[in-house]
Design a protein around this motif. Structure first.
Motif, PDB file in Angstrom:
ATOM      1  N   THR A   1       1.530  19.947  17.091  1.00 48.42           N
ATOM      2  CA  THR A   1       1.132  19.116  15.715  1.00 48.42           C
ATOM      3  C   THR A   1       0.513  17.317  16.109  1.00 48.42           C
ATOM      4  O   THR A   1       0.769  17.537  17.660  1.00 48.42           O
ATOM      5  N   ASP A   2      -0.174  16.861  15.363  1.00 45.61           N
ATOM      6  CA  ASP A   2      -0.411  15.583  15.538  1.00 45.61           C
ATOM      7  C   ASP A   2      -0.410  14.944  14.350  1.00 45.61           C
ATOM      8  O   ASP A   2      -0.620  15.538  13.279  1.00 45.61           O
ATOM      9  N   THR A   3      -0.141  13.649  14.162  1.00 44.37           N
ATOM     10  CA  THR A   3      -0.260  13.181  12.804  1.00 44.37           C
ATOM     11  C   THR A   3      -1.332  12.204  12.699  1.00 44.37           C
ATOM     12  O   THR A   3      -1.691  11.301  13.761  1.00 44.37           O
ATOM     13  N   GLN A   4      -1.724  11.760  11.598  1.00 42.50           N
ATOM     14  CA  GLN A   4      -2.795  10.555  11.198  1.00 42.50           C
ATOM     15  C   GLN A   4      -2.042   9.749  10.034  1.00 42.50           C
ATOM     16  O   GLN A   4      -1.433  10.297   9.087  1.00 42.50           O
ATOM     17  N   THR A   5      -2.179   8.408  10.210  1.00 42.49           N
ATOM     18  CA  THR A   5      -1.596   7.728   9.098  1.00 42.49           C
ATOM     19  C   THR A   5      -2.781   6.940   8.489  1.00 42.49           C
ATOM     20  O   THR A   5      -3.547   6.361   8.900  1.00 42.49           O
ATOM     21  N   ILE A   6      -2.592   7.188   6.982  1.00 41.01           N
ATOM     22  CA  ILE A   6      -3.753   6.722   6.109  1.00 41.01           C
ATOM     23  C   ILE A   6      -3.318   5.902   5.032  1.00 41.01           C
ATOM     24  O   ILE A   6      -2.209   6.080   4.325  1.00 41.01           O
ATOM     25  N   THR A   7      -3.628   4.617   5.053  1.00 41.65           N
ATOM     26  CA  THR A   7      -3.129   3.643   4.351  1.00 41.65           C
ATOM     27  C   THR A   7      -4.192   3.213   3.077  1.00 41.65           C
ATOM     28  O   THR A   7      -5.141   3.102   3.203  1.00 41.65           O
ATOM     29  N   ILE A   8      -3.533   3.622   2.077  1.00 44.51           N
ATOM     30  CA  ILE A   8      -4.247   3.346   0.695  1.00 44.51           C
ATOM     31  C   ILE A   8      -3.637   2.130  -0.064  1.00 44.51           C
ATOM     32  O   ILE A   8      -2.555   2.293  -0.418  1.00 44.51           O
ATOM     33  N   GLY A   9      -4.584   1.084  -0.204  1.00 42.79           N
ATOM     34  CA  GLY A   9      -4.233  -0.023  -0.998  1.00 42.79           C
ATOM     35  C   GLY A   9      -5.255  -0.586  -1.639  1.00 42.79           C
ATOM     36  O   GLY A   9      -6.532  -0.546  -1.346  1.00 42.79           O
ATOM     37  N   ASP A  10      -5.086  -1.452  -2.493  1.00 44.06           N
ATOM     38  CA  ASP A  10      -5.803  -2.523  -3.179  1.00 44.06           C
ATOM     39  C   ASP A  10      -5.631  -3.954  -2.700  1.00 44.06           C
ATOM     40  O   ASP A  10      -4.743  -4.554  -2.916  1.00 44.06           O
ATOM     41  N   THR A  11      -6.440  -4.514  -1.869  1.00 44.42           N
ATOM     42  CA  THR A  11      -6.261  -5.718  -1.309  1.00 44.42           C
ATOM     43  C   THR A  11      -7.442  -6.833  -2.069  1.00 44.42           C
ATOM     44  O   THR A  11      -7.397  -8.080  -1.685  1.00 44.42           O
ATOM     45  N   THR A  12      -8.043  -6.492  -3.021  1.00 48.14           N
ATOM     46  CA  THR A  12      -9.159  -7.224  -3.559  1.00 48.14           C
ATOM     47  C   THR A  12      -8.766  -7.959  -4.828  1.00 48.14           C
ATOM     48  O   THR A  12      -8.152  -7.295  -5.916  1.00 48.14           O
ATOM     49  N   ASP A  13      -8.842  -9.560  -5.034  1.00 48.29           N
ATOM     50  CA  ASP A  13      -8.247 -10.028  -6.065  1.00 48.29           C
ATOM     51  C   ASP A  13      -9.058  -9.926  -7.246  1.00 48.29           C
ATOM     52  O   ASP A  13     -10.129  -9.555  -7.192  1.00 48.29           O
TER      53      ASP A  13
ATOM     54  N   PRO B   1       0.770  -1.126   0.007  1.00 46.12           N
ATOM     55  CA  PRO B   1      -0.017  -0.041   0.022  1.00 46.12           C
ATOM     56  C   PRO B   1       0.723   1.433  -0.015  1.00 46.12           C
ATOM     57  O   PRO B   1       2.033   1.189   0.290  1.00 46.12           O
ATOM     58  N   VAL B   2       0.016   2.552  -0.304  1.00 39.95           N
ATOM     59  CA  VAL B   2       0.698   3.719   0.049  1.00 39.95           C
ATOM     60  C   VAL B   2       0.377   3.994   1.217  1.00 39.95           C
ATOM     61  O   VAL B   2      -0.951   4.023   1.905  1.00 39.95           O
ATOM     62  N   VAL B   3       1.408   4.537   2.126  1.00 40.91           N
ATOM     63  CA  VAL B   3       1.389   4.954   3.536  1.00 40.91           C
ATOM     64  C   VAL B   3       1.218   6.519   3.489  1.00 40.91           C
ATOM     65  O   VAL B   3       2.395   6.858   3.386  1.00 40.91           O
ATOM     66  N   ILE B   4       0.303   6.945   3.905  1.00 40.06           N
ATOM     67  CA  ILE B   4       0.174   8.613   3.994  1.00 40.06           C
ATOM     68  C   ILE B   4       0.349   9.226   5.271  1.00 40.06           C
ATOM     69  O   ILE B   4      -0.232   8.534   6.068  1.00 40.06           O
ATOM     70  N   THR B   5       1.070  10.062   5.695  1.00 39.94           N
ATOM     71  CA  THR B   5       1.332  10.625   6.981  1.00 39.94           C
ATOM     72  C   THR B   5       0.769  11.957   6.939  1.00 39.94           C
ATOM     73  O   THR B   5       1.537  12.911   6.104  1.00 39.94           O
TER      74      THR B   5
END
Length: 314
Positions: A147-159, A129-133
């Motif tokens: 400051t504070d951070t959020q991690t957003i994980t974007i990926g395709d896990t579907t066959d 996946p792409v890991v966005i901070t």
């Protein structure tokens, strides 16, 4: 009680923490001036004037500033099923985005007594996946920041879902003539789904290949495996069975019946044989025709009945 015009506080000395030493009656005032911003430095000048207009002054310095950082609480981490950042997180930005006043929409909270601006900025790593901070930053008027951070994980896990065409039977002599695109090495047919009768259900980009294996001879049974692999290496497969065989009998046309004047079979028909004789390729010599699309062997065998005459069936 800041005032840039004199304020009479006669009799309120204790309340203001000021003392005046004077034997006669007097009036006591203060007036304020300020410099700077963060902090603001106020000079408060106290002035006592007695009845004879004698006066005394003293000053107090009051420093007003905000030294406390805002407290930023980012929303919880998130996972988004998507092919890429553009489709999964439309507001992705590697330059700061001002979202002051939109805290609820972004799920972020800021604890700060003074005015502030709130921004976010994104960075990314990886591919699948792409890991966005996403870093949220609040800065108040005195440039204190939190400051504070959020991690957003974007990926395709579907066959991908691959649906091969229905099984097929081909009338042919061999694989080469029956299935010209037979291949035991993967063949890329991305974009040719309709031509091959295969469907792929997949939201992201993918490559589609097929590869063949075979068993048997007559018929030859080919298993064609279609495989779709997307950008995140998820894959789906389905197979088609293709049967290649020859089920049509050759059509043999013997020469016309013949009558031979001879004393016996040996002299009248020298090639008489009661065991099969291979005459493949000698059709013209024997006056026989064969209608057949595939390779074949041609034989004859003789039987006889009677004596005079001898009747031979070839």
């Amino acid at each position: 009680d800041y005032s840039e015009t004199p304020v009479d506080i006669t009799g309120q000395e204790a309340a203001y923490g000021v003392t005046v030493t004077e034997d006669c009656n007097y009036t006591l005032t203060y007036v304020d001036t300020q410099t700077g911003t963060c902090p603001v430095v106020i000079t408060r000048t106290f002035t006592a004037i007695d009845e004879c207009l004698n006066q005394g002054t003293d000053t107090q310095t009051i420093t007003i500033g905000d030294t406390t950082d805002p407290v930023v609480t980012a929303p919880g981490d998130d996972t988004i099923e998507a092919c890429d950042v553009a489709t999964g997180l439309a507001d992705y930005s590697e330059t700061p985005v001002d979202i002051t006043g939109q805290e609820a929409a972004y799920g972020v909270t800021v604890t700060e007594d003074c005015n502030y601006t709130l921004t976010y900025v994104d960075t990314q790593t990886g591919t699948c996946p792409v890991v966005i901070t996403r870093t949220f930053t609040a800065i108040d008027e005195c440039l204190n920041q939190g400051t504070d951070t959020q991690t957003i994980t974007i990926g395709d896990t579907t066959d991908p879902v691959v649906t091969a065409p229905g099984d097929d039977t081909i009338e042919a002599c061999d694989v080469a003539t029956g299935l010209a695109d037979y291949s035991e090495a993967p063949v890329d047919i991305t974009g040719q789904e309709a031509a091959y009768g295969v469907t792929v259900t997949e939201d992201c980009n993918y490559t589609l290949t097929y590869v063949d294996t075979q068993t048997g001879t007559c018929p030859v049974v080919i298993t064609r495996t279609f495989t779709a692999i997307d950008e995140c290496l998820n894959q789906g497969t389905d197979t088609q069975t293709i049967t290649i065989g020859h089920t049509t009998d050759p059509v043999v046309t013997a020469p016309g019946d013949d009558t031979i004047e001879a004393c016996d079979v040996a002299t009248g028909l020298a090639d008489y044989s009661e065991t099969p004789v291979d005459i493949t390729g000698q059709e013209a010599a024997y006056g026989v025709t064969v209608t057949e699309d595939c390779n074949y062997t041609l034989t004859y065998v003789d039987t006889q009945t009677g004596t005079c005459p001898v009747v031979i069936t070839r």
